[in-house]
Design an enzyme around this catalytic site. Structure first.
Site, PDB file in Angstrom:
ATOM      1  N   ASP A  91      -4.366 -10.084  -8.957  1.00 38.78           N
ATOM      2  CA  ASP A  91      -4.723  -8.529 -10.126  1.00 38.78           C
ATOM      3  C   ASP A  91      -3.482  -7.582 -10.834  1.00 38.78           C
ATOM      4  O   ASP A  91      -3.282  -8.123 -11.449  1.00 38.78           O
ATOM      5  CB  ASP A  91      -5.863  -8.309  -9.769  1.00 38.78           C
ATOM      6  CG  ASP A  91      -5.704  -7.364  -7.953  1.00 38.78           C
ATOM      7  OD1 ASP A  91      -4.252  -7.370  -7.346  1.00 38.78           O
ATOM      8  OD2 ASP A  91      -7.190  -6.213  -7.486  1.00 38.78           O
ATOM      9  N   GLU A 111     -18.373  -6.485  -2.606  1.00 37.18           N
ATOM     10  CA  GLU A 111     -17.325  -7.232  -2.544  1.00 37.18           C
ATOM     11  C   GLU A 111     -17.160  -8.085  -3.058  1.00 37.18           C
ATOM     12  O   GLU A 111     -16.270  -9.255  -3.740  1.00 37.18           O
ATOM     13  CB  GLU A 111     -16.974  -6.326  -1.175  1.00 37.18           C
ATOM     14  CG  GLU A 111     -16.596  -5.583  -0.365  1.00 37.18           C
ATOM     15  CD  GLU A 111     -14.990  -5.253  -1.198  1.00 37.18           C
ATOM     16  OE1 GLU A 111     -13.816  -5.324  -0.492  1.00 37.18           O
ATOM     17  OE2 GLU A 111     -15.014  -4.657  -2.363  1.00 37.18           O
ATOM     18  N   GLU A 152     -12.086  -0.237  -9.517  1.00 33.38           N
ATOM     19  CA  GLU A 152     -11.928  -0.903 -10.471  1.00 33.38           C
ATOM     20  C   GLU A 152     -13.231  -0.605 -11.913  1.00 33.38           C
ATOM     21  O   GLU A 152     -12.668  -0.046 -13.424  1.00 33.38           O
ATOM     22  CB  GLU A 152     -11.472  -1.684 -10.415  1.00 33.38           C
ATOM     23  CG  GLU A 152     -10.386  -2.215  -9.213  1.00 33.38           C
ATOM     24  CD  GLU A 152     -10.531  -1.627  -8.160  1.00 33.38           C
ATOM     25  OE1 GLU A 152      -9.927  -1.561  -7.319  1.00 33.38           O
ATOM     26  OE2 GLU A 152     -11.813  -1.312  -7.394  1.00 33.38           O
ATOM     27  N   GLU A 154       1.021  -1.203   0.181  1.00 37.84           N
ATOM     28  CA  GLU A 154       0.350  -0.038  -0.062  1.00 37.84           C
ATOM     29  C   GLU A 154       0.894   1.122   0.012  1.00 37.84           C
ATOM     30  O   GLU A 154       0.618   2.152  -0.417  1.00 37.84           O
ATOM     31  CB  GLU A 154      -1.095  -0.259   1.342  1.00 37.84           C
ATOM     32  CG  GLU A 154      -1.923  -1.106   1.579  1.00 37.84           C
ATOM     33  CD  GLU A 154      -3.234  -0.907   0.568  1.00 37.84           C
ATOM     34  OE1 GLU A 154      -3.028  -0.017  -0.350  1.00 37.84           O
ATOM     35  OE2 GLU A 154      -4.075  -2.076   0.144  1.00 37.84           O
TER      36      GLU A 154
END
Length: 934
Positions: free
Chosen positions: A294, A388, A406, A147
């Site tokens: 991803d 989610e 996204e 992050e």
């Protein structure tokens, strides 16, 4: 969080100053040649309407950013429900979610380049000054390496990239002298100790001040990390090396990528979700394109675009071939086992895979991109936001939505690639939903439950870094942006890195000669950068023809069957027999059953039993049709039972100072006014006397015309309802007497009747756990007059009332904080078997498929299907008055807004122990994902 793959994208052309090799340039050139090809398929949007929507995005950004700066800065994030900053250590811990917070003004840094994209250059200059003046990177706090890299390092590099661009233009940032870059370099060196492993994979966390393994560091004992966590470093680290000339950053990131590549499962060419950073063993062997993996795939392809290294493209193509072989089941993307890639690892999908259509556009594989995007859009239209996680038949699996960008990202890139105005309409829907359901007075609040409209006191930094950037660019013309966006590549957090870095400070070996590549079908590589004629045939309705079969996919229980039916019609063959059309008296239908290996047996009690023997089917395709038929038949046979199961309801506090911002998830009742079919009930609340409501009320004047509060226990729910109704109450809220109970941790209840006719009860009744009920009780003690709205889901807030509201004061914080305590729906459970048995059977009324029941028994009325006779079940309900929805796992209970959801059932009814084991496995998997910063 911007969990692995928090945001993605890239600019679509190559600047003149970047003399790439032809191979390195082609991927970035793909999209620009295809722009504005579509002239039909959707009505063109006028320049005026696009400008209006673009201006609306700007206003929304101002609302979010302005409230962060006013109420939260210099904290890392804004808490939009309580109008204050989230400071790590001062707020209750959210576990690994908080690893993104490092006391370094995260939201401000993450928003830097967004300010420039939105033409807010003066605000950008002010923000850079604040970062240089106020931000400290030497805090004693443990943060996520992943992050911190994508949000903070990426944010600093994106800010630096646009600062030097503005300085070159000559109007703004003339004072700037690479200060952001120096901060980025400082942060880069602070992250390097995380790579001190034999494998080269970084530790998942590091202490900004003390590094790794020191006693005061409080980290360094971890053994596992996620694939995306270790594989999403190369863009930022390589850019830092190229900007500064310090090659060490790019070298470390490349080593981590090389190790992941070497550890792929060689027969399937897939990677797992979690890996041991010391041994390289796969800890979680499931593989997909969503959470945990991803952005690893994304960075392989974008590293090729930015760095011009052919090995990255070869690796990506190898993985992509495996994805399309095993994971892609258009329009679905389902996780599989890396060692058994033909076996699905789960029956649900997570929201992070919504980036993948955008990556497929960059790859050039447009058809599956359109299909998956349309499937996701249909889910959004059903639930307002992308949950989610959602099941393969598009029901809610995990109900949260933290305002992820996204889907907006993929929408933008599909529009860039096709010019199809359909995607502008999709973007318009996203804007409307954000304003209607997520906007609050102090910003935008994440959805805690998309089914009820409840909120979390959370506005992640990626919402400003990505969502507004992609939405603005979707509606902006080239002249609306003050620089050429196509000169830049987007990182996974949508930060901008200039493409000219490809030829700057190239000191790293470009080719990994030790890597082995499997031999692939050449057609896979043809899609690296197709020409426009291949991507977009002359037929202008191409994209529309791909989307059309998916328009109603969300309402189907077997989405793959839709595609199958369409293809069957095109080939001239008859579509397979659907369960809804089956008639046991039709000889042709019986012959089709026989071909599918399905036998029909008439039992002595009048029931009809269906049994499938897959080995007796005429072909493997017929066996597959038979399996689908059996699944549909189970659904039809249990349809009436599912209709008795009610979705959760909402209790919304609408009086001052809440004005609808506090939404509590409530359990429904099987009696009384049905809030899904009638107008909501609004009124002030009053406690009944006696509080348990088990006898005639002694204070009828207090509850007359109001919504009565009653404590659970000592008598049946229906009896309580009759007593308050006789006293003149217009509704009732039953509050659990089990102190500390909460829908956050307990399964949702629905209140059953008392075994008698309850038609006399005409008021709505809802159930709140103790934690949610105490919010209303506390509000009464504080404000005396508390008005609530009982409804099937949260309603829009009253803007006029909100405008009259003053900013919350410190003494009201306890009430405002109650918005954090909003209840969520129950955990979803999917009963679909992972691996079809050779033989499956179905009774028209399986014993284990019992309906929601009263305290004594419930009777199932006869079905209209001639194969589905009446059968009664006797089941004792919890506490003699509550039906625990999650204890009815056999029924596949769902708590979502649809009154008649479609459910995909397995071939066999699983024993309860097996079901609970599968459910616990899903929960453990979710906890593991959070541990890995997902």
């Amino acid at each position: 969080m911007s969990e692995p793959g928090g945001g993605r994208g890239f600019g679509s052309s190559v600047p003149q100053r970047a003399p790439w090799s032809l191979v390195a340039a082609t991927a970035a050139l793909c999209l620009v040649s295809a722009t504005s090809v579509w002239t039909a398929g959707a009505s063109p949007m006028s320049r005026e309407e696009k400008q209006k929507l673009g201006n609306q995005v700007l206003e929304m950004f101002d609302h979010a950013y302005g409230n962060y700066m006013e109420h939260a800065y210099p904290a890392d994030e804004l808490m939009p429900l309580t109008c204050r900053g989230r400071v790590r250590g001062q707020e209750p811990s959210r576990g690994d979610v908080d690893d993104a917070l490092g006391k370094f003004s995260l939201t401000l840094i993450d928003s830097l380049d967004t300010l420039v994209v939105l033409n807010k250059t003066k605000e950008f200059e002010d923000a850079v000054r604040k970062v240089l003046r106020d931000v400290n990177l030497d805090n004693d706090v443990v943060v996520s390496v992943f992050e911190t890299n994508i949000r903070v390092l990426g944010g600093l590099l994106g800010g630096h990239s646009l600062a030097i661009m503005l300085k070159e233009k000559g109007e703004y940032m003339q004072w700037y002298n690479d200060e952001l870059l120096q901060m980025a370099k400082q942060l880069g060196y602070k992250l390097l100790p995380a790579f001190n492993t034999t494998s080269g994979l970084p530790y998942p966390r590091i202490n900004l001040k003390f590094g790794i393994r020191k006693p005061e560091a409080r980290t360094g004992t971890e053994t596992d990390t996620c694939t995306a966590c270790a594989g999403t470093l190369i863009l930022e680290f390589a850019a830092l090396s190229r900007f500064t000339g310090a090659t060490i950053f790019e070298e470390y990131a490349r080593k981590a990528l090389d190790f992941l590549w070497e550890k792929r499962q060689r027969s399937s060419n897939l990677v797992g979700v979690t890996i041991n950073i010391h041994t390289g063993d796969w800890v979680r062997k499931d593989s997909g394109v969503g959470a945990g993996i991803d952005s690893y795939y994304e960075y392989l392809l974008k590293a090729y675009v930015l760095l011009g290294d052919d090995s990255f493209l070869e690796r990506f193509n190898t993985h992509y071939d495996a994805i399309m072989r095993y994971i892609s089941q258009p329009p679905l993307l389902l996780d599989v086992h890396i060692h058994k890639p033909m076996l699905n690892a789960r029956t649900w999908m997570d929201a992070l895979l919504a980036f993948f259509p955008g990556l497929q556009v960059l790859k050039g594989d447009i058809r599956p991109a359109i299909e998956t995007h349309e499937m996701l859009y249909q889910v959004i239209k059903k639930h307002n936001f992308l949950p989610e996680a959602f099941t393969t038949d598009f029901r809610v699996h995990w109900a949260q939505h933290p305002l992820r960008p996204e889907f907006a990202e993929s929408t933008y890139f599909l529009y860039k690639a096709t010019g199809d105005p359909y995607y502008l309409e999709v973007g318009k829907t996203l804007i409307e939903n954000l304003n209607k359901y997520a906007r609050v007075p102090c910003g935008f609040a994440a959805m805690k439950d998309v089914r009820t409209g409840s909120h979390e006191d959370r506005m992640d930094s990626f919402f400003l870094a990505e969502m507004f950037k992609y939405l603005y660019l979707l509606f902006a013309d080239k002249e609306d942006v003050i620089f050429d966006i196509e000169d830049y590549i987007f990182t996974t957090e949508a930060h901008l890195l200039p493409l000219w870095l490809s030829t700057t400070n190239q000191r790293i070996s470009k080719k990994n000669t030790t890597s082995e590549y499997t031999e692939l079908d050449d057609s896979n590589f043809d899609w690296t950068c197709p020409n426009t004629q291949i991507l977009f045939p002359n037929d202008p309705l191409y994209a529309q023809s791909i989307r059309e079969p998916l328009k109603n996919v969300v309402d189907k229980s077997c989405p793959r069957g839709i595609i199958r039916v369409e293809e069957s019609f095109r080939s001239g063959a008859k579509p397979p027999l659907r369960a809804r059309d089956f008639m046991a008296t039709n000889p042709e239908h019986l012959e089709i059953l026989k071909k599918m290996g399905v036998s029909l047996i008439h039992l002595k009690d009048g029931r009809v039993q269906l049994v499938q023997h897959a080995i007796q089917a005429a072909s493997s395709i017929d066996a597959e049709d038979g399996l689908r038929f059996m699944q549909e038949m189970i659904e039809l046979s249990s349809q009436q039972q599912k209709e008795q199961q009610l979705p959760p309801r909402a209790v919304q506090i609408v009086s001052h100072p809440f004005f609808g911002r506090v939404v509590l998830t409530a359990g429904p009742a099987q009696f009384g006014l049905d809030l899904s079919k009638h107008k909501e009930t609004r009124g002030f609340v009053a406690s009944s006397k006696p509080y348990n409501g088990c006898s005639e009320l002694t204070n009828p004047e207090a509850v007359m015309g109001k919504i009565a509060l009653i404590q659970r226990g000592q008598c049946m729910f229906a009896e309580k309802a009759r007593n308050i109704q006789n006293a003149g109450a217009i509704g009732g809220i039953v509050i659990d007497d089990n102190e500390g109970s909460s829908s956050d941790t307990a399964p949702l209840f629905q209140m059953a009747g008392d075994g008698r006719d309850t038609d006399d009860i005409t008021i709505p009744m809802l159930f709140l756990f103790s934690k949610e009920g105490s919010i209303i009780l506390d509000a009464i003690r504080e404000y005396e007059e508390v008005e609530v709205l009982l409804s099937d889901k949260a309603k829009d807030r009253d803007p006029e009332m909100e405008n009259e509201e003053e900013q919350p004061s410190s003494e009201n914080d306890s009430q405002n904080q109650s918005a954090e305590q909003i209840a969520s729906g129950s955990q979803e459970v999917d009963l679909v078997d992972q691996e079809p048995p050779e033989e499956s059977s179905l009774n028209s009324h399986p014993e284990s498929l019992s309906p929601a029941v009263t305290d004594n028994a419930a009777s199932i009325s006869p079905s209209e299907q001639n194969f589905n006779p009446t059968e009664n079940h006797e089941t004792t309900s919890l506490d003699g008055e509550c039906t625990d929805l999650d204890n009815q796992l056999q029924e596949q209970s769902e708590t979502e807004e649809d009154s008649n959801p479609n459910v995909s059932w397995g071939k066999k009814v699983q024993p309860i122990d097996s079901i609970l084991a599968d459910w616990n496995e899903d929960i453990e998997a979710f906890e593991m994902m959070e541990k890995d910063e997902l």
